[in-house]
Design an enzyme around this catalytic site. Structure first.
Site, PDB file in Angstrom:
ATOM      1  N   TYR A 184      27.043 -40.635 -51.880  1.00  0.00           N
ATOM      2  CA  TYR A 184      26.606 -41.827 -51.138  1.00  0.00           C
ATOM      3  C   TYR A 184      26.554 -41.541 -49.652  1.00  0.00           C
ATOM      4  O   TYR A 184      27.256 -40.672 -49.131  1.00  0.00           O
ATOM      5  CB  TYR A 184      27.528 -43.026 -51.419  1.00  0.00           C
ATOM      6  CG  TYR A 184      28.939 -42.857 -50.886  1.00  0.00           C
ATOM      7  CD1 TYR A 184      29.928 -42.273 -51.661  1.00  0.00           C
ATOM      8  CD2 TYR A 184      29.260 -43.267 -49.600  1.00  0.00           C
ATOM      9  CE1 TYR A 184      31.217 -42.111 -51.170  1.00  0.00           C
ATOM     10  CE2 TYR A 184      30.544 -43.109 -49.101  1.00  0.00           C
ATOM     11  CZ  TYR A 184      31.515 -42.527 -49.889  1.00  0.00           C
ATOM     12  OH  TYR A 184      32.789 -42.357 -49.401  1.00  0.00           O
ATOM     13  N   CYS A 185      25.658 -42.270 -48.956  1.00  0.00           N
ATOM     14  CA  CYS A 185      25.554 -42.179 -47.503  1.00  0.00           C
ATOM     15  C   CYS A 185      25.047 -43.528 -47.004  1.00  0.00           C
ATOM     16  O   CYS A 185      24.871 -44.450 -47.795  1.00  0.00           O
ATOM     17  CB  CYS A 185      24.631 -41.034 -47.090  1.00  0.00           C
ATOM     18  SG  CYS A 185      22.974 -41.187 -47.764  1.00  0.00           S
ATOM     19  N   THR A 186      24.794 -43.643 -45.703  1.00  0.00           N
ATOM     20  CA  THR A 186      24.512 -44.947 -45.104  1.00  0.00           C
ATOM     21  C   THR A 186      23.327 -45.671 -45.750  1.00  0.00           C
ATOM     22  O   THR A 186      23.471 -46.759 -46.279  1.00  0.00           O
ATOM     23  CB  THR A 186      24.252 -44.778 -43.591  1.00  0.00           C
ATOM     24  OG1 THR A 186      25.281 -43.953 -43.047  1.00  0.00           O
ATOM     25  CG2 THR A 186      24.222 -46.121 -42.891  1.00  0.00           C
ATOM     26  N   CYS A 191      21.577 -38.403 -49.093  1.00  0.00           N
ATOM     27  CA  CYS A 191      21.897 -38.054 -50.482  1.00  0.00           C
ATOM     28  C   CYS A 191      20.677 -37.618 -51.280  1.00  0.00           C
ATOM     29  O   CYS A 191      20.814 -36.956 -52.302  1.00  0.00           O
ATOM     30  CB  CYS A 191      22.601 -39.215 -51.170  1.00  0.00           C
ATOM     31  SG  CYS A 191      24.263 -39.434 -50.522  1.00  0.00           S
ATOM     32  N   ILE A 213      24.950 -47.145 -48.919  1.00  0.00           N
ATOM     33  CA  ILE A 213      26.070 -48.070 -48.712  1.00  0.00           C
ATOM     34  C   ILE A 213      25.542 -49.428 -48.266  1.00  0.00           C
ATOM     35  O   ILE A 213      26.072 -50.466 -48.649  1.00  0.00           O
ATOM     36  CB  ILE A 213      27.018 -47.513 -47.619  1.00  0.00           C
ATOM     37  CG1 ILE A 213      27.597 -46.167 -48.031  1.00  0.00           C
ATOM     38  CG2 ILE A 213      28.128 -48.510 -47.313  1.00  0.00           C
ATOM     39  CD1 ILE A 213      28.137 -45.362 -46.850  1.00  0.00           C
TER      40      ILE A 213
END
Ligand SMILES: [Zn+2]
Ligand SMILES: [Zn+2]
Length: 296
Positions: A184-186, A191, A213
């Protein structure tokens, strides 16, 4: 009486093969200049990644024109405007997200080839509920995870995305190669690349979250598997979901490096340019001591 015009920010990316990135760079620059937009855009042979801000009508025209070439591109609309950016910067680079692996990423007309399976926020919860082996893998810089991360997430030791390849090749994470791993990333872009690098290195069951996220937090606030605040790359430095930090379900993760007080506030160490560290501090300690823990 003056009528204030409404301003917006657009965030977007699209993985798509581009035969002539420099031609796309020039077209995008002319388009933004003509519309009076500011922001940052990166174009590579693999696609486009950008954030632009300005009057809402200019943003709409920009989105329509850009969609003519980048079919199916999704724009995320956000509060803000041209003044959130110092200028317009449009660059052609080796990669639209800088992992230092431009030769490894494969992109076709459907996007990244061989990336992790996409999950909606609901599917994330289902997977975790039905499988006690699921591991969350943080695809951001370790600093970002100091104020918020998924429950029990593994946070790799990375300062920039360039460090991921070294981390993945180190053997430290081989224990999760046969487990379901949710990267996961912002907003999801990091990703797209990271999950494909993981699969290339023998991780067998890799997932990524659609919209990252941000979308998960919009759906579940502080009542899901996310804990704490989200680091953001603008003046705010962090943002909260749902009822915010006052929400009884909010999990406080960040602490002042000097006194240990709860805080989500990052500051740049005053020992610039020798030290480029961003560190957590409470406002009181920052007043007394504007340096990071190392330089203090
Ligand atoms: Zn403090
Ligand atoms: Zn420092």
């Amino acid at each position: 009486m003056s009528v204030a015009s409404v301003n917006k920010i657009l965030l977007y990316y699209k993985f798509q093969p581009i035969a002539d990135p420099d031609a796309v760079r020039l077209w995008q620059r002319d388009l933004c200049e003509g519309l009076g937009l500011h922001g940052r855009i990166i174009v590579s042979k693999d696609g486009i990644n950008g954030t632009v801000g300005g009057p809402i009508d200019a943003c709409k025209t920009y989105a329509k024109k850009t969609r003519e070439y980048f079919r199916g591109i999704e724009f995320k609309w956000s509060e803000g405007g041209r003044e959130d950016f110092p200028k317009l910067s449009v660059k052609a680079r080796e990669e639209i997200v800088s992992f230092g692996a431009p030769g490894e990423l494969k992109v076709d007309e459907h996007g990244v080839v061989g990336g992790g399976k996409h999950l909606t926020p609901e599917e994330v919860n289902d997977l975790v509920e039905n499988n006690p082996d699921v591991v969350f893998f943080d695809g951001r810089n370790a600093r970002e995870a100091e104020i918020g991360k998924f429950k029990n997430a593994v946070v790799p030791d990375v300062e920039t995305t360039h460090d991921f390849i070294r981390e993945l090749d180190s053997g430290k994470y081989d224990w999760m190669k046969d487990k379901p791993v949710i990267s996961y990333c912002t907003g999801g872009i990091r990703c797209e690349v990271l999950s494909s690098l993981m699969i290339n290195r023998g991780f067998e069951d890799v997932y990524q979250i659609d919209g990252g996220i941000v979308r998960y937090g919009e759906k579940y606030g502080n009542s899901g598997l996310w804990e704490g605040s989200l680091y953001v790359f603008d003046k705010r430095m962090h943002t909260e979901f749902g009822g915010g930090a006052e929400d009884p379900n909010y999990v406080q993760l960040g602490h002042c490096v000097h006194c240990g007080e709860a805080t989500n506030r990052f500051y740049n160490c005053a020992n610039e340019p020798e030290c480029r560290v961003q560190y957590l501090s409470c406002p009181e300690c920052r007043e007394r001591n504007p340096y990071c823990g190392e330089c203090a």
